[in-house]
Design a protein around this motif. Structure first.
Motif, short mmCIF file in Angstrom:
data_model
loop_
_atom_site.label_atom_id
_atom_site.label_comp_id
_atom_site.label_asym_id
_atom_site.label_seq_id
_atom_site.Cartn_x
_atom_site.Cartn_y
_atom_site.Cartn_z
N GLY A 30 3.27 29.21 -6.82
CA GLY A 30 3.44 28.63 -5.50
C GLY A 30 2.25 27.72 -5.22
O GLY A 30 1.55 27.29 -6.14
N PRO A 31 1.99 27.42 -3.94
CA PRO A 31 0.78 26.64 -3.62
C PRO A 31 -0.46 27.41 -4.06
O PRO A 31 -0.58 28.61 -3.81
CB PRO A 31 0.86 26.51 -2.09
CG PRO A 31 2.29 26.74 -1.75
CD PRO A 31 2.81 27.73 -2.76
N ALA A 33 -4.17 27.37 -3.37
CA ALA A 33 -5.21 26.80 -2.51
C ALA A 33 -6.54 26.74 -3.24
O ALA A 33 -6.92 27.66 -3.97
CB ALA A 33 -5.34 27.65 -1.25
N GLU A 41 -6.47 16.57 -6.35
CA GLU A 41 -5.03 16.46 -6.58
C GLU A 41 -4.70 16.39 -8.07
O GLU A 41 -3.70 16.95 -8.52
CB GLU A 41 -4.48 15.22 -5.86
CG GLU A 41 -4.52 15.33 -4.33
CD GLU A 41 -3.92 14.11 -3.66
OE1 GLU A 41 -3.43 13.21 -4.39
OE2 GLU A 41 -3.93 14.05 -2.41
N GLN A 44 -4.62 19.86 -9.39
CA GLN A 44 -3.40 20.57 -9.01
C GLN A 44 -2.21 20.12 -9.86
O GLN A 44 -1.35 20.93 -10.22
CB GLN A 44 -3.11 20.32 -7.52
CG GLN A 44 -4.14 20.88 -6.54
CD GLN A 44 -4.00 22.39 -6.35
OE1 GLN A 44 -3.25 23.06 -7.05
NE2 GLN A 44 -4.72 22.93 -5.38
N ARG A 48 0.51 22.16 -13.10
CA ARG A 48 1.96 22.11 -12.92
C ARG A 48 2.61 21.12 -13.89
O ARG A 48 3.79 20.81 -13.76
CB ARG A 48 2.30 21.71 -11.48
CG ARG A 48 1.76 22.68 -10.44
CD ARG A 48 1.93 22.15 -9.02
NE ARG A 48 1.34 23.05 -8.06
CZ ARG A 48 1.91 24.13 -7.57
NH1 ARG A 48 3.16 24.41 -7.94
NH2 ARG A 48 1.29 24.91 -6.71
N TRP A 71 -10.69 28.73 -6.41
CA TRP A 71 -9.34 28.19 -6.60
C TRP A 71 -8.36 29.34 -6.79
O TRP A 71 -8.37 30.03 -7.80
CB TRP A 71 -9.32 27.28 -7.81
CG TRP A 71 -8.09 26.39 -7.92
CD1 TRP A 71 -7.02 26.36 -7.08
CD2 TRP A 71 -7.83 25.42 -8.93
NE1 TRP A 71 -6.11 25.43 -7.50
CE2 TRP A 71 -6.58 24.83 -8.63
CE3 TRP A 71 -8.53 24.99 -10.06
CZ2 TRP A 71 -6.03 23.83 -9.42
CZ3 TRP A 71 -7.97 23.99 -10.85
CH2 TRP A 71 -6.73 23.42 -10.53
N ASP A 76 -2.27 34.32 -7.91
CA ASP A 76 -2.26 33.09 -8.69
C ASP A 76 -2.79 33.35 -10.11
O ASP A 76 -2.23 32.87 -11.10
CB ASP A 76 -3.11 32.01 -8.01
CG ASP A 76 -2.58 31.63 -6.64
OD1 ASP A 76 -1.35 31.52 -6.48
OD2 ASP A 76 -3.40 31.45 -5.71
#
Length: 249
Positions: A30-31, A33, A41, A44, A48, A71, A76
């Protein structure tokens, strides 16, 4: 080492990695953070970029270094953990393996459900056994054991496995470890004998190294050495074992 033993170690590691993926599959991505000053960015996007099993060490190296601290959270980490450990075991993760495994302690993995703890412990055992069947290995035995020690306090099962069976490859890892330790003591005569280990692990390691079985393994490896250079490694290790300091209180 006979080829079947090495193949068995590879198979056991593959099975342990498969169990990790199955056990932690419930933790979907998921997100994640992150500290805006530490994680951009592009970072991130990297985590993915592909399905979990296809992510490379380069995709995950920044996350592996920053996980938990700046992070993402424990869930996560559990999503990425199978791939992180798989890459670490094969020497395909740029981040130091002790840093990666150390994230488990930060995530308080000892409080996780039994099936998750069991999967991690089985992986650690398989990773260790496989390391002892390869020389040189992606990471030497000292590096792998130090990494495992970041999560598992009691190293006695791994130390016992080092001499069971007493193979030449395992003995070469042992000689390299003794050499590293001897150099560490020379560099830090008044400081910690084994920097980078956890709690009472230095005393545990020195106690184990003082056992007659360890010296016997090195001496037997000297007499049975398959080459003169390997015999020299064993001779040096036997000499170094003789003057290692006794374990502290």
């Amino acid at each position: 080492m006979s080829r079947p033993v090495a193949e068995q170690a590879d198979e056991r590691l593959d099975q342990a990695v498969g169990t990790l993926y199955a056990t932690f599959a419930r933790f979907e991505l998921g997100p994640v953070a992150g500290c805006p000053h530490c994680v951009g960015e592009d970072d991130q996007r990297e985590i993915r970029r592909a399905p979990l099993r296809e992510l490379t060490g380069e995709d995950l190296d920044h996350y592996a270094f920053k996980a938990i601290s700046t992070w993402g959270d424990a869930d996560d980490l559990r999503h990425f953990l199978p791939r992180l450990l798989e890459l670490a075991a094969h020497g395909d993760l740029p981040v130091d393996v002790a840093t990666v495994v150390g994230k488990l302690r930060l995530a308080r993995w000892s409080r996780w459900p039994p099936d998750q703890r069991d999967a991690i412990e089985a992986f650690a055992g398989a990773w260790w056994r496989r390391t002892l069947t390869i020389f040189p290995a992606p990471d030497d035995a000292a590096t792998v054991l130090r990494a495992i020690g970041q999560a598992i306090d009691d190293l006695s099962p791994f130390l016992s496995a080092w001499l069971d069976p007493p193979t030449e490859l395992a003995a070469r890892h042992l000689a390299a470890f003794v050499d590293e330790l001897a150099h560490s003591i020379r560099r830090r005569p008044t400081g910690p004998v084994l920097p980078g280990w956890w709690h009472d692990q230095p005393a545990q390691l020195l106690t184990w190294l003082a056992r007659p079985a360890v010296r016997n393994t090195v001496e037997n490896a000297f007499f049975d050495a398959s080459s003169a250079p390997i015999a020299a490694e064993m001779s040096a290790a036997a000499d170094q074992l003789a003057w290692l300091p006794p374990p502290g209180p």
